[in-house]
Design a protein around this motif. Structure first.
Motif, mmCIF file in Angstrom:
data_model
loop_
_atom_site.group_PDB
_atom_site.id
_atom_site.type_symbol
_atom_site.label_atom_id
_atom_site.label_comp_id
_atom_site.label_asym_id
_atom_site.label_seq_id
_atom_site.Cartn_x
_atom_site.Cartn_y
_atom_site.Cartn_z
ATOM 1 N N LYS A 52 10.877 -20.611 -5.122
ATOM 2 C CA LYS A 52 11.384 -19.672 -6.117
ATOM 3 C C LYS A 52 12.879 -19.464 -5.898
ATOM 4 C CE LYS A 52 7.473 -16.800 -7.310
ATOM 5 N NZ LYS A 52 7.650 -16.980 -8.730
ATOM 6 N N GLU A 53 13.590 -19.194 -6.995
ATOM 7 C CA GLU A 53 14.998 -18.807 -6.870
ATOM 8 C C GLU A 53 15.105 -17.464 -6.153
ATOM 9 O OE1 GLU A 53 17.619 -19.007 -10.254
ATOM 10 O OE2 GLU A 53 16.309 -20.484 -11.197
ATOM 11 N N ALA A 54 14.109 -16.620 -6.357
ATOM 12 C CA ALA A 54 14.097 -15.287 -5.761
ATOM 13 C C ALA A 54 13.990 -15.384 -4.245
ATOM 14 C CB ALA A 54 12.922 -14.489 -6.310
ATOM 15 N N LYS A 55 14.758 -14.575 -3.570
ATOM 16 C CA LYS A 55 14.724 -14.519 -2.108
ATOM 17 C C LYS A 55 14.165 -13.204 -1.588
ATOM 18 C CE LYS A 55 16.288 -18.605 -1.867
ATOM 19 N NZ LYS A 55 15.249 -19.606 -1.910
ATOM 20 N N TYR A 56 13.800 -12.309 -2.520
ATOM 21 C CA TYR A 56 13.229 -11.019 -2.150
ATOM 22 C C TYR A 56 11.910 -10.821 -2.893
ATOM 23 C CZ TYR A 56 17.765 -10.081 -0.144
ATOM 24 O OH TYR A 56 18.903 -10.164 0.605
ATOM 25 N N ALA A 57 10.931 -10.283 -2.168
ATOM 26 C CA ALA A 57 9.626 -9.981 -2.746
ATOM 27 C C ALA A 57 9.359 -8.495 -2.534
ATOM 28 C CB ALA A 57 8.536 -10.820 -2.079
ATOM 29 N N TYR A 58 9.254 -7.767 -3.637
ATOM 30 C CA TYR A 58 9.026 -6.327 -3.599
ATOM 31 C C TYR A 58 7.520 -6.082 -3.693
ATOM 32 C CZ TYR A 58 13.961 -5.928 -5.104
ATOM 33 O OH TYR A 58 15.331 -6.000 -5.212
ATOM 34 N N GLU A 59 6.932 -5.537 -2.640
ATOM 35 C CA GLU A 59 5.490 -5.269 -2.635
ATOM 36 C C GLU A 59 5.160 -4.122 -3.595
ATOM 37 O OE1 GLU A 59 1.852 -4.273 0.450
ATOM 38 O OE2 GLU A 59 3.896 -3.757 1.023
ATOM 39 N N ILE A 60 4.155 -4.331 -4.413
ATOM 40 C CA ILE A 60 3.720 -3.329 -5.387
ATOM 41 C C ILE A 60 2.559 -2.547 -4.776
ATOM 42 C CG2 ILE A 60 2.723 -2.989 -7.673
ATOM 43 C CD1 ILE A 60 4.192 -5.735 -8.352
ATOM 44 N N LYS A 61 2.802 -1.268 -4.468
ATOM 45 C CA LYS A 61 1.766 -0.417 -3.867
ATOM 46 C C LYS A 61 0.965 0.345 -4.914
ATOM 47 C CE LYS A 61 2.600 2.342 -0.436
ATOM 48 N NZ LYS A 61 3.225 3.238 0.559
ATOM 49 N N HIS A 62 1.682 0.993 -5.834
ATOM 50 C CA HIS A 62 1.030 1.802 -6.868
ATOM 51 C C HIS A 62 1.727 1.569 -8.204
ATOM 52 C CE1 HIS A 62 -1.172 4.010 -3.826
ATOM 53 N NE2 HIS A 62 -0.046 4.292 -3.213
ATOM 54 N N VAL A 63 0.932 1.597 -9.261
ATOM 55 C CA VAL A 63 1.476 1.476 -10.615
ATOM 56 C C VAL A 63 1.003 2.664 -11.435
ATOM 57 C CG1 VAL A 63 1.543 0.107 -12.735
ATOM 58 C CG2 VAL A 63 1.517 -1.045 -10.520
ATOM 59 N N ASP A 64 1.973 3.365 -12.021
ATOM 60 C CA ASP A 64 1.671 4.468 -12.933
ATOM 61 C C ASP A 64 2.100 4.057 -14.341
ATOM 62 O OD1 ASP A 64 0.779 6.185 -10.893
ATOM 63 O OD2 ASP A 64 2.822 6.866 -10.485
ATOM 64 N N LEU A 65 1.188 4.203 -15.289
ATOM 65 C CA LEU A 65 1.469 3.944 -16.703
ATOM 66 C C LEU A 65 1.848 5.273 -17.354
ATOM 67 C CD1 LEU A 65 1.314 2.195 -19.316
ATOM 68 C CD2 LEU A 65 -1.108 2.819 -19.422
ATOM 69 N N LEU A 66 3.003 5.300 -17.997
ATOM 70 C CA LEU A 66 3.385 6.504 -18.729
ATOM 71 C C LEU A 66 2.474 6.611 -19.951
ATOM 72 C CD1 LEU A 66 7.281 6.174 -18.645
ATOM 73 C CD2 LEU A 66 5.822 7.455 -17.097
ATOM 74 N N GLU A 67 1.790 7.738 -20.099
ATOM 75 C CA GLU A 67 0.853 7.869 -21.214
ATOM 76 C C GLU A 67 1.575 7.843 -22.554
ATOM 77 O OE1 GLU A 67 -2.144 10.867 -20.721
ATOM 78 O OE2 GLU A 67 -2.946 9.851 -18.952
#
Length: 140
Positions: free
Chosen positions: A83-98
């Protein structure tokens, strides 16, 4: 009083967000890491949605050549340096705006411009306050 978590605004395509919301994708890959430490992503979903819809809490941020130990969409390619990307941001929680913020409201009320790379949350402090007050549904 609790300290507010620092964050950035990002633009992400709908197909990638669908993978995030179904937990198929557990890292967001980027070419950069902001100079300030961040814990939150405020996510603007690009065309055709064109709205700020998600708040994501981050875990570890991995810098290649360090490896991601979990399986997930794109993780193998990141670990192999494909990947071109050199950073991977771990996704812990996802909130959907209602009630998402449509682009017209973002521009007119908050002066928001969807970022090409990222924008610090300090640039849009009133928008961050509005997001914090808005009802959210925790997806995970």
């Amino acid at each position: 009083m609790t300290k507010r978590k620092k964050g950035i605004f990002l633009s992400i395509r709908p197909d990638a967000l669908k993978r995030i919301c179904t937990k198929e994708k557990n890292y967001e890959f980027r070419k950069y890491y902001p100079k300030q430490e961040i814990e939150i992503l405020y996510v603007y979903e690009t065309f055709p949605t064109c709205a700020l819809k998600y708040r994501i809490e981050l875990g570890n941020i991995i810098h290649y050549p360090n490896k991601i130990e979990k399986e997930g969409y794109g993780n193998f390619e990141f670990n192999q340096g494909l990947k071109e990307a050199k950073y991977a941001y771990e996704i812990k929680h996802v909130d959907l705006l209602e009630k998402p913020f449509p682009l017209s409201q973002l521009k007119e009320v908050y002066g928001f411009v969807p970022p090409q790379s990222y924008a610090y949350d300090t640039k849009y402090q009133e928008l961050v306050k509005a997001i914090c007050k808005r009802k959210k549904k925790r997806l995970f």
